[in-house]
Design a protein around this motif. Structure first.
Motif, mmCIF file in Angstrom:
data_model
loop_
_atom_site.group_PDB
_atom_site.id
_atom_site.type_symbol
_atom_site.label_atom_id
_atom_site.label_comp_id
_atom_site.label_asym_id
_atom_site.label_seq_id
_atom_site.Cartn_x
_atom_site.Cartn_y
_atom_site.Cartn_z
ATOM 1 N N TYR A 92 49.038 -58.737 14.404
ATOM 2 C CA TYR A 92 50.070 -57.804 13.978
ATOM 3 C C TYR A 92 50.413 -58.063 12.507
ATOM 4 O O TYR A 92 50.331 -59.193 12.031
ATOM 5 C CB TYR A 92 51.351 -57.971 14.802
ATOM 6 C CG TYR A 92 51.162 -57.732 16.275
ATOM 7 C CD1 TYR A 92 50.786 -58.767 17.118
ATOM 8 C CD2 TYR A 92 51.369 -56.474 16.821
ATOM 9 C CE1 TYR A 92 50.609 -58.558 18.481
ATOM 10 C CE2 TYR A 92 51.201 -56.249 18.182
ATOM 11 C CZ TYR A 92 50.823 -57.298 18.996
ATOM 12 O OH TYR A 92 50.651 -57.071 20.347
ATOM 13 N N GLN B 5 53.640 -57.714 9.971
ATOM 14 C CA GLN B 5 55.089 -57.500 9.980
ATOM 15 C C GLN B 5 55.605 -57.403 8.553
ATOM 16 O O GLN B 5 55.403 -58.301 7.741
ATOM 17 C CB GLN B 5 55.816 -58.624 10.721
ATOM 18 C CG GLN B 5 57.309 -58.371 10.871
ATOM 19 C CD GLN B 5 58.029 -59.440 11.659
ATOM 20 O OE1 GLN B 5 57.559 -60.566 11.803
ATOM 21 N NE2 GLN B 5 59.194 -59.101 12.209
ATOM 22 N N PRO C 26 59.234 -55.809 6.235
ATOM 23 C CA PRO C 26 60.606 -55.331 6.410
ATOM 24 C C PRO C 26 60.685 -53.818 6.566
ATOM 25 O O PRO C 26 61.489 -53.314 7.331
ATOM 26 C CB PRO C 26 61.300 -55.795 5.127
ATOM 27 C CG PRO C 26 60.487 -56.951 4.652
ATOM 28 C CD PRO C 26 59.071 -56.633 5.033
ATOM 29 N N GLY C 27 59.820 -53.097 5.874
ATOM 30 C CA GLY C 27 59.907 -51.649 5.913
ATOM 31 C C GLY C 27 59.245 -51.009 7.125
ATOM 32 O O GLY C 27 59.752 -50.036 7.674
ATOM 33 N N GLN C 28 58.140 -51.548 7.559
ATOM 34 C CA GLN C 28 57.363 -50.949 8.651
ATOM 35 C C GLN C 28 57.522 -51.665 9.986
ATOM 36 O O GLN C 28 57.026 -51.182 10.999
ATOM 37 C CB GLN C 28 55.868 -50.939 8.273
ATOM 38 C CG GLN C 28 55.548 -50.097 7.061
ATOM 39 C CD GLN C 28 55.869 -48.647 7.288
ATOM 40 O OE1 GLN C 28 55.603 -48.087 8.350
ATOM 41 N NE2 GLN C 28 56.488 -48.017 6.299
ATOM 42 N N GLY C 29 58.198 -52.789 10.000
ATOM 43 C CA GLY C 29 58.356 -53.500 11.254
ATOM 44 C C GLY C 29 57.055 -54.172 11.673
ATOM 45 O O GLY C 29 56.273 -54.615 10.837
ATOM 46 N N LEU C 30 56.821 -54.179 12.986
ATOM 47 C CA LEU C 30 55.657 -54.864 13.548
ATOM 48 C C LEU C 30 54.567 -53.828 13.826
ATOM 49 O O LEU C 30 54.731 -52.960 14.669
ATOM 50 C CB LEU C 30 56.086 -55.547 14.848
ATOM 51 C CG LEU C 30 55.392 -56.816 15.280
ATOM 52 C CD1 LEU C 30 55.566 -57.886 14.222
ATOM 53 C CD2 LEU C 30 55.979 -57.302 16.593
ATOM 54 N N PHE D 46 50.651 -53.020 14.913
ATOM 55 C CA PHE D 46 49.504 -53.551 15.650
ATOM 56 C C PHE D 46 48.220 -53.376 14.844
ATOM 57 O O PHE D 46 47.930 -52.285 14.345
ATOM 58 C CB PHE D 46 49.404 -52.823 16.985
ATOM 59 C CG PHE D 46 48.149 -53.095 17.765
ATOM 60 C CD1 PHE D 46 47.139 -52.155 17.811
ATOM 61 C CD2 PHE D 46 47.987 -54.286 18.446
ATOM 62 C CE1 PHE D 46 45.984 -52.392 18.525
ATOM 63 C CE2 PHE D 46 46.842 -54.536 19.171
ATOM 64 C CZ PHE D 46 45.834 -53.579 19.216
ATOM 65 N N LEU E 166 53.806 -60.640 6.639
ATOM 66 C CA LEU E 166 53.628 -61.745 7.570
ATOM 67 C C LEU E 166 52.633 -61.280 8.622
ATOM 68 O O LEU E 166 52.830 -60.250 9.260
ATOM 69 C CB LEU E 166 54.960 -62.106 8.236
ATOM 70 C CG LEU E 166 54.936 -63.248 9.260
ATOM 71 C CD1 LEU E 166 54.612 -64.579 8.562
ATOM 72 C CD2 LEU E 166 56.268 -63.352 9.991
ATOM 73 N N LEU F 22 50.907 -61.946 12.093
ATOM 74 C CA LEU F 22 51.145 -62.687 13.326
ATOM 75 C C LEU F 22 49.973 -62.552 14.280
ATOM 76 O O LEU F 22 49.426 -61.467 14.451
ATOM 77 C CB LEU F 22 52.419 -62.177 14.010
ATOM 78 C CG LEU F 22 53.736 -62.428 13.270
ATOM 79 C CD1 LEU F 22 54.850 -61.608 13.890
ATOM 80 C CD2 LEU F 22 54.080 -63.899 13.292
#
Lengths: 119, 112
Positions: free
Chosen positions: B35, B37, B39-43, B45, B88, B90
């Motif tokens: 994933y 991550q 701040p603007g687009q979130g998580l 896939f 980030l 993940l």
């Protein structure tokens, strides 16, 4: 299109009060439902999941979630909030895929809800 | 049991370079997902692997690729880095695709 919605970017509650973090989804069939929590500068941690059975699911740290099929919702709840519950919470939904054998659809995450519990 | 490990934890690259991130799942887990991550687009896939086969892929350009080895370890590669790739990344593993995922601490990629 498949999607997961967390309608509140932020939820603020006082310590000791009940909390609810909302999640609704638009995924075909009977999906698997999850809640994860992310503490600052850390990866996501699993809280609880709904696969089948009782609509009320209990998870880690006193959290529970209620599955409502008619409203396609999976709200996270806790009877009494703690300051240490302050974190970013993610709802996630996995569809069961077209092939009911070993292949499953992908996991969809909501955008997250920042929970702040003040003393 | 050791958790999901990701290396490196932090990475600084410049535009146009390429990068390879590594993920070691929990022992016995055969499903690995990646994933992004921000701040603007979130998580968001990226992809999911099970027993060395890519099972699902997200809506990312072809510059993003991945693979899984026979020991379930996984790598993802991003070529021709862009500023917007700063995020980030993940990695998560699970015993079976239907199970809950266990996440690693992430790799923080900064593209200058």
């Amino acid at each position: 299109a498949q999607s997961v919605a967390q309608p509140e970017d932020q939820v603020n509650v006082a310590e000791g009060n009940p909390l609810t973090v909302k999640c609704t989804y638009s995924v075909s069939g009977n999906p698997y439902l999850f809640w994860y929590v992310q503490y600052p500068n850390r990866g996501l941690q699993f809280l609880l999941k709904y696969i089948t059975g009782d609509n009320l699911v209990k998870g880690s740290y006193g959290f529970e979630a209620e599955f409502n099929k008619s409203q396609t919702s999976f709200h996270l709840k806790k009877p009494s909030a703690l300051v240490s519950d302050s974190a970013l919470y993610f709802c996630a939904v996995r569809d069961r895929g077209a092939d009911r054998g070993s292949t499953l659809g992908r996991l969809y995450f909501g955008r997250g809800t920042q929970l702040t519990v003040w003393p | 049991k050791a958790g999901v490990t990701q290396t490196p934890r932090y990475l600084i690259k410049t535009r146009g370079q390429q990068v390879t991130l590594s993920c070691s799942p929990i022992s016995g887990h055969r499903s690995v997902s990646w994933y992004q991550q921000t701040p603007g687009q979130g998580l968001q896939f990226l992809f999911e692997y099970f027993s060395e086969t890519q099972r699902n892929k997200g809506n990312f350009p072809g510059r993003f690729s991945g693979r899984q080895f026979s020991n379930s370890r996984s790598e993802m590669n991003v070529s021709t880095l862009e500023l917007g790739d700063s995020a980030l990344y993940l990695c998560a593993s699970s015993l079976k695709a239907v199970d809950e995922q266990f996440f690693g601490p992430g790799t923080r990629l900064t593209v200058l």
